[in-house]
Design a protein around this motif. Structure first.
Motif, PDB file in Angstrom:
ATOM      1  N   UNK A 104      22.811  32.959  37.645  1.00 32.37           N
ATOM      2  CA  UNK A 104      22.631  31.516  37.479  1.00 32.37           C
ATOM      3  C   UNK A 104      22.882  30.791  38.794  1.00 32.37           C
ATOM      4  N   UNK A 105      23.992  31.108  39.456  1.00 39.29           N
ATOM      5  CA  UNK A 105      24.327  30.454  40.725  1.00 39.29           C
ATOM      6  C   UNK A 105      23.306  30.737  41.816  1.00 39.29           C
ATOM      7  N   UNK A 106      22.721  31.919  41.798  1.00 34.90           N
ATOM      8  CA  UNK A 106      21.750  32.295  42.826  1.00 34.90           C
ATOM      9  C   UNK A 106      20.379  31.663  42.604  1.00 34.90           C
ATOM     10  N   UNK A 107      20.021  31.360  41.341  1.00 33.92           N
ATOM     11  CA  UNK A 107      18.694  30.812  41.073  1.00 33.92           C
ATOM     12  C   UNK A 107      18.732  29.876  39.862  1.00 33.92           C
ATOM     13  N   UNK A 108      19.270  28.691  40.087  1.00 40.00           N
ATOM     14  CA  UNK A 108      19.369  27.699  39.024  1.00 40.00           C
ATOM     15  C   UNK A 108      17.976  27.301  38.530  1.00 40.00           C
ATOM     16  N   UNK A 109      17.024  27.213  39.441  1.00 41.19           N
ATOM     17  CA  UNK A 109      15.655  26.826  39.062  1.00 41.19           C
ATOM     18  C   UNK A 109      15.050  27.799  38.054  1.00 41.19           C
ATOM     19  N   UNK A 110      15.272  29.085  38.240  1.00 37.57           N
ATOM     20  CA  UNK A 110      14.753  30.087  37.297  1.00 37.57           C
ATOM     21  C   UNK A 110      15.402  29.898  35.929  1.00 37.57           C
ATOM     22  N   UNK A 111      16.692  29.633  35.904  1.00 37.22           N
ATOM     23  CA  UNK A 111      17.388  29.421  34.629  1.00 37.22           C
ATOM     24  C   UNK A 111      16.818  28.201  33.914  1.00 37.22           C
ATOM     25  N   UNK A 112      16.535  27.133  34.659  1.00 32.75           N
ATOM     26  CA  UNK A 112      15.953  25.938  34.064  1.00 32.75           C
ATOM     27  C   UNK A 112      14.555  26.213  33.528  1.00 32.75           C
ATOM     28  N   UNK A 113      13.783  27.024  34.225  1.00 34.22           N
ATOM     29  CA  UNK A 113      12.442  27.393  33.740  1.00 34.22           C
ATOM     30  C   UNK A 113      12.539  28.169  32.429  1.00 34.22           C
ATOM     31  N   UNK A 114      13.442  29.134  32.365  1.00 37.49           N
ATOM     32  CA  UNK A 114      13.641  29.898  31.132  1.00 37.49           C
ATOM     33  C   UNK A 114      14.053  28.969  29.983  1.00 37.49           C
ATOM     34  N   UNK A 115      14.919  28.001  30.291  1.00 40.94           N
ATOM     35  CA  UNK A 115      15.468  27.113  29.262  1.00 40.94           C
ATOM     36  C   UNK A 115      14.411  26.184  28.674  1.00 40.94           C
ATOM     37  N   UNK A 116      13.290  26.016  29.335  1.00 40.33           N
ATOM     38  CA  UNK A 116      12.219  25.192  28.772  1.00 40.33           C
ATOM     39  C   UNK A 116      11.660  25.802  27.495  1.00 40.33           C
ATOM     40  N   UNK A 117      11.719  27.125  27.371  1.00 44.70           N
ATOM     41  CA  UNK A 117      11.111  27.794  26.226  1.00 44.70           C
ATOM     42  C   UNK A 117      12.122  28.399  25.257  1.00 44.70           C
ATOM     43  N   UNK A 118      13.326  28.684  25.735  1.00 40.87           N
ATOM     44  CA  UNK A 118      14.336  29.286  24.871  1.00 40.87           C
ATOM     45  C   UNK A 118      15.723  29.054  25.468  1.00 40.87           C
TER      46      UNK A 118
END
Length: 72
Positions: A9-23
């Motif tokens: 999460x700390x290394x790639x917050x943007x990826x976590x936010x992208x995942x959170x759009x769908x689940x």
């Protein structure tokens, strides 16, 4: 449901936010879930909260008013 470590999460917050759009994204610390990241739409559906008038107005598209002096 996506599970990521707090390090990921700390290394790639943007990826976590992208995942959170769908689940929901579960974030773990030392192998145990500690946080959940989800979109605001998912949160509202989960909590039963409806969009407020303030949210609706803030999201409205801006528009131009052509106000000419004496043109009323």
């Amino acid at each position: 449901m996506k599970v990521i470590t707090s390090r990921e999460f700390n290394q790639d917050v943007s990826a976590a936010k992208r995942f959170a759009r769908t689940e929901p994204v579960f974030i773990t610390d030392r192998g145990k879930p500690t946080h959940v990241l989800m979109s605001i739409a998912s949160f509202r559906a989960f909590s039963g909260e409806r969009e407020s008038i303030v949210d609706a107005l803030a999201a409205a598209e801006p528009f131009d008013l052509d106000l000419e002096p004496g043109g009323w």
